[in-house]
Structure formats: structure tokens, C-alpha cells
Design a protein around this motif. Structure first.
Motif, mmCIF file in Angstrom:
data_model
loop_
_atom_site.group_PDB
_atom_site.id
_atom_site.type_symbol
_atom_site.label_atom_id
_atom_site.label_comp_id
_atom_site.label_asym_id
_atom_site.label_seq_id
_atom_site.Cartn_x
_atom_site.Cartn_y
_atom_site.Cartn_z
ATOM 1 N N UNK A 1 26.387 9.233 -9.596
ATOM 2 C CA UNK A 1 26.837 10.544 -9.152
ATOM 3 C C UNK A 1 25.761 11.249 -8.323
ATOM 4 N N UNK A 2 24.514 11.036 -8.696
ATOM 5 C CA UNK A 2 23.406 11.643 -7.941
ATOM 6 C C UNK A 2 23.392 11.122 -6.510
ATOM 7 N N UNK A 3 23.571 9.809 -6.339
ATOM 8 C CA UNK A 3 23.575 9.216 -5.002
ATOM 9 C C UNK A 3 24.765 9.724 -4.185
ATOM 10 N N UNK A 4 25.954 9.733 -4.787
ATOM 11 C CA UNK A 4 27.144 10.180 -4.067
ATOM 12 C C UNK A 4 27.034 11.662 -3.692
ATOM 13 N N UNK A 5 26.354 12.440 -4.535
ATOM 14 C CA UNK A 5 26.230 13.878 -4.311
ATOM 15 C C UNK A 5 25.366 14.235 -3.108
ATOM 16 N N UNK A 6 24.638 13.265 -2.565
ATOM 17 C CA UNK A 6 23.803 13.544 -1.392
ATOM 18 C C UNK A 6 24.637 13.743 -0.129
ATOM 19 N N UNK A 7 25.936 13.445 -0.193
ATOM 20 C CA UNK A 7 26.773 13.554 1.010
ATOM 21 C C UNK A 7 26.807 14.978 1.560
ATOM 22 N N UNK A 8 26.820 15.977 0.664
ATOM 23 C CA UNK A 8 26.887 17.359 1.112
ATOM 24 C C UNK A 8 25.674 17.774 1.918
ATOM 25 N N UNK A 9 24.478 17.556 1.366
ATOM 26 C CA UNK A 9 23.249 17.936 2.062
ATOM 27 C C UNK A 9 23.059 17.126 3.344
ATOM 28 N N UNK A 10 23.377 15.838 3.294
ATOM 29 C CA UNK A 10 23.237 15.003 4.495
ATOM 30 C C UNK A 10 24.241 15.421 5.566
ATOM 31 N N UNK A 11 25.455 15.775 5.147
ATOM 32 C CA UNK A 11 26.451 16.239 6.099
ATOM 33 C C UNK A 11 26.028 17.513 6.800
ATOM 34 N N UNK A 12 25.304 18.366 6.098
ATOM 35 C CA UNK A 12 24.787 19.598 6.699
ATOM 36 C C UNK A 12 23.554 19.321 7.555
ATOM 37 N N UNK A 13 22.749 18.356 7.142
ATOM 38 C CA UNK A 13 21.469 18.096 7.814
ATOM 39 C C UNK A 13 21.645 17.356 9.142
ATOM 40 N N UNK A 14 22.524 16.372 9.186
ATOM 41 C CA UNK A 14 22.695 15.549 10.389
ATOM 42 C C UNK A 14 23.278 16.393 11.517
ATOM 43 N N UNK A 230 29.474 18.280 -7.575
ATOM 44 C CA UNK A 230 29.145 19.528 -6.874
ATOM 45 C C UNK A 230 27.878 20.185 -7.405
ATOM 46 N N UNK A 231 27.631 20.046 -8.706
ATOM 47 C CA UNK A 231 26.419 20.641 -9.291
ATOM 48 C C UNK A 231 25.181 19.975 -8.689
ATOM 49 N N UNK A 232 25.173 18.640 -8.701
ATOM 50 C CA UNK A 232 24.064 17.915 -8.075
ATOM 51 C C UNK A 232 23.942 18.280 -6.596
ATOM 52 N N UNK A 233 25.091 18.299 -5.911
ATOM 53 C CA UNK A 233 25.086 18.571 -4.472
ATOM 54 C C UNK A 233 24.528 19.938 -4.149
ATOM 55 N N UNK A 234 24.927 20.951 -4.919
ATOM 56 C CA UNK A 234 24.435 22.312 -4.687
ATOM 57 C C UNK A 234 22.938 22.401 -4.962
ATOM 58 N N UNK A 240 16.527 21.174 -0.656
ATOM 59 C CA UNK A 240 16.117 20.634 0.641
ATOM 60 C C UNK A 240 16.562 21.485 1.838
ATOM 61 N N UNK A 241 17.632 22.263 1.686
ATOM 62 C CA UNK A 241 18.135 23.068 2.803
ATOM 63 C C UNK A 241 18.019 24.564 2.561
#
Length: 274
Positions: A1-14, A230-234, A240-241
Motif C-alpha cells: 500500500x505504501x508503494x501504491x500510495x506514491x502515485x498521488x505525490x508523483x502525479x503532482x510532481x511530474x 489516501x492516508x499514506x498518500x497525504x 515531499x510537496x
């Protein structure tokens, strides 16, 4: 879940057009998953009668990724991920219609709880407001994701999950491939580390580990665990952001996740596992 949760931050960063990001993600994920399937000696053959369904699920997956990343670009990690997590409610209402299963009345109450959560996510209901558009796109992404899961539900038991993800990534990559020919790829140089992380860590490794967890947990238990995404993602977005969610977003998120957990627990009980 931690790995999958990186999609939010990466989607904002790229910092690339969404279709370019998704195409690169899909192609790299396909390559990584293909190597994994070869290494694990997973058969990649699909029965002729199932090919259209697998291809169609790939199209739904691509639409899910595209709308989700547009939602992220218009808002923030919290709103993007929380609006996406309305997909269990879409599933609860659509599954009886598509798969002819029994409709549960409790889903009406849980659906109302999700709508209340959405109310707190949206600052105002002006369609010109970017956050309103983001929530709408996030919910559209949730709809595509729910449809993809329902379409594939009866096929998951017959095929390896990583193999299905491999094919779906290939479909997304091929459909969006023409866009790469009209884009200056030299501008992607400083974006490659994030794109590779999104494709390999988030998509290939994250989803493979999640599917492998089904060997130790029921799908319902895994779904309950997935509510932590979502908790991990937030938290990742805040770290990082520097994206700190507003109080209204936190309240809306708690209402949506409460409905998700309640639905998962009810499914668990109906399956006779409690």
C-alpha cells in the motif's frame, strides 16, 4: 500500500502533459511486468474468448489513470486520492446491475455518507472552480476503476494478476503511443527518475505485492487494508510537496474512508468470515 500510495505525490510532481506521463508509465510498467512474468515463468497466453474483455479492461485502466492524474494536476494529493476512493461505492451500486448480484440496502446509507464526504471536499459547486473539476474527475476516475474491476472480477481467478496488469499496461501504452511522436522527448530528461519510480515502484512492484497478498488475506481484508492508501498518500504529499490538507478535506476524507471500511466489513461478514 505504501508503494501504491506514491502515485498521488508523483502525479503532482511530474511536470509533463498527462497523456505523456501515462504513456511512459504504461510502457515502462509493461516492460517491468513482462520481465517479472518471464522470470516467474507465468504463462502469458489468454484464451481467444477472453481477449476482448482483457483489452477493454486495459482501455478502462487507461481512462482511470488519465482522469486521476488530471484531478491531481488541478488540485492536490489529498483531494485527488480521496475523490478516487469513492470507487468502492460505485462498485457496490454497479455490481448488482452488471453481475446480477443482490443489491444491499445498506449501500444507500453508505452512498449518502460518501456524498456528504464529497460535499466537504468541494469548496463550492462552481464548475469553473479547479477543485470542483478535480473532484469530478477523481470521481470519474473512480467510476472507470470500478468498471474495470467488475469487468475483470470473473477473470482474475483464471489468470495471474501480474499477467493481466502486463496486458492492460500494454494496451494503455499502445493507445497513447502516437502522442510521443508529437512531443519533444528531450524535455523529459529531468523527469525520468520520477516516471521510472511511478512505473516500476508504484505500478509494477506495488500492484504485484498487493496481488500476492491475496494468498494470505481474503480480498475483503486486502480491501480494508487498501483504505490506508489516501492516508499514506497525504502524508507523502505533506512530507515531499508540503501539501497540508485543509480541515474540510480531512473531514470529507474521514467520511469517505468510513464508508469504505464499513462496506468492506459488511462484505466480510456476508461472506461468513466473521
Amino acid at each position: 500500500m505504501l508503494f501504491i500510495s506514491t502515485s498521488g505525490a508523483l502525479g503532482r510532481y511530474i511536470d509533463l502533459p498527462v497523456h505523456i506521463t501515462i504513456d511512459a508509465r504504461a510502457l515502462l510498467a509493461f516492460f517491468a511486468l513482462w520481465l517479472y512474468c518471464k522470470y516467474r515463468k507465468i504463462v502469458l497466453r489468454i484464451a481467444p474468448s477472453d481477449r476482448f474483455l482483457v483489452l477493454f479492461s486495459g482501455v478502462l485502466m487507461g481512462l482511470h489513470w488519465m482522469t486521476y492524474f488530471y484531478a491531481l494536476q488541478l488540485s492536490n494529493v489529498a483531494i485527488g486520492m480521496l475523490s478516487l476512493f469513492t470507487y468502492p461505492m460505485f462498485t457496490a451500486f454497479l455490481e448488482p446491475l452488471i453481475l446480477k448480484t443482490k443489491f444491499q440496502r445498506i449501500h444507500l446509507a453508505l452512498g449518502a455518507l460518501v456524498l456528504l464526504g464529497i460535499y466537504f471536499l468541494v469548496p463550492d459547486f462552481d464548475i469553473k472552480n479547479e477543485y470542483t473539476m478535480a473532484v469530478g474527475l477523481g470521481m470519474l476516475s473512480a467510476l472507470f476503476y470500478a468498471l474495470r474491476n467488475i469487468v475483470m472480477k470473473r477473470k482474475v481467478s483464471a489468470y495471474n494478476g501480474s499477467m493481466l496488469m502486463c496486458y492492460q499496461s500494454a494496451v494503455v501504452g499502445l493507445v497513447l503511443l502516437p502522442g510521443l511522436f508529437f512531443f519533444d522527448l528531450t524535455t523529459m530528461t529531468d523527469q525520468w527518475p520520477a516516471i521510472v519510480t511511478l512505473a516500476v515502484l508504484t505500478t509494477a512492484v506495488g500492484h504485484t505485492l498487493f496481488l500476492r497478498s491475496f494468498k494470505n488475506f481474503s480480498i475483503t481484508t486486502a480491501s480494508i487494508i487498501s483504505s490506508v492508501q489516501p492516508v499514506y498518500g497525504i502524508l507523502i504529499g505533506a512530507l515531499f510537496l508540503n501539501e497540508i490538507p485543509a480541515l474540510s478535506t480531512v473531514i470529507g476524507g474521514l467520511l469517505i474512508l468510513s464508508a469504505v471500511v464499513a462496506e468492506s466489513l459488511l462484505s466480510y461478514r456476508r461472506a461468513g468470515q466473521v
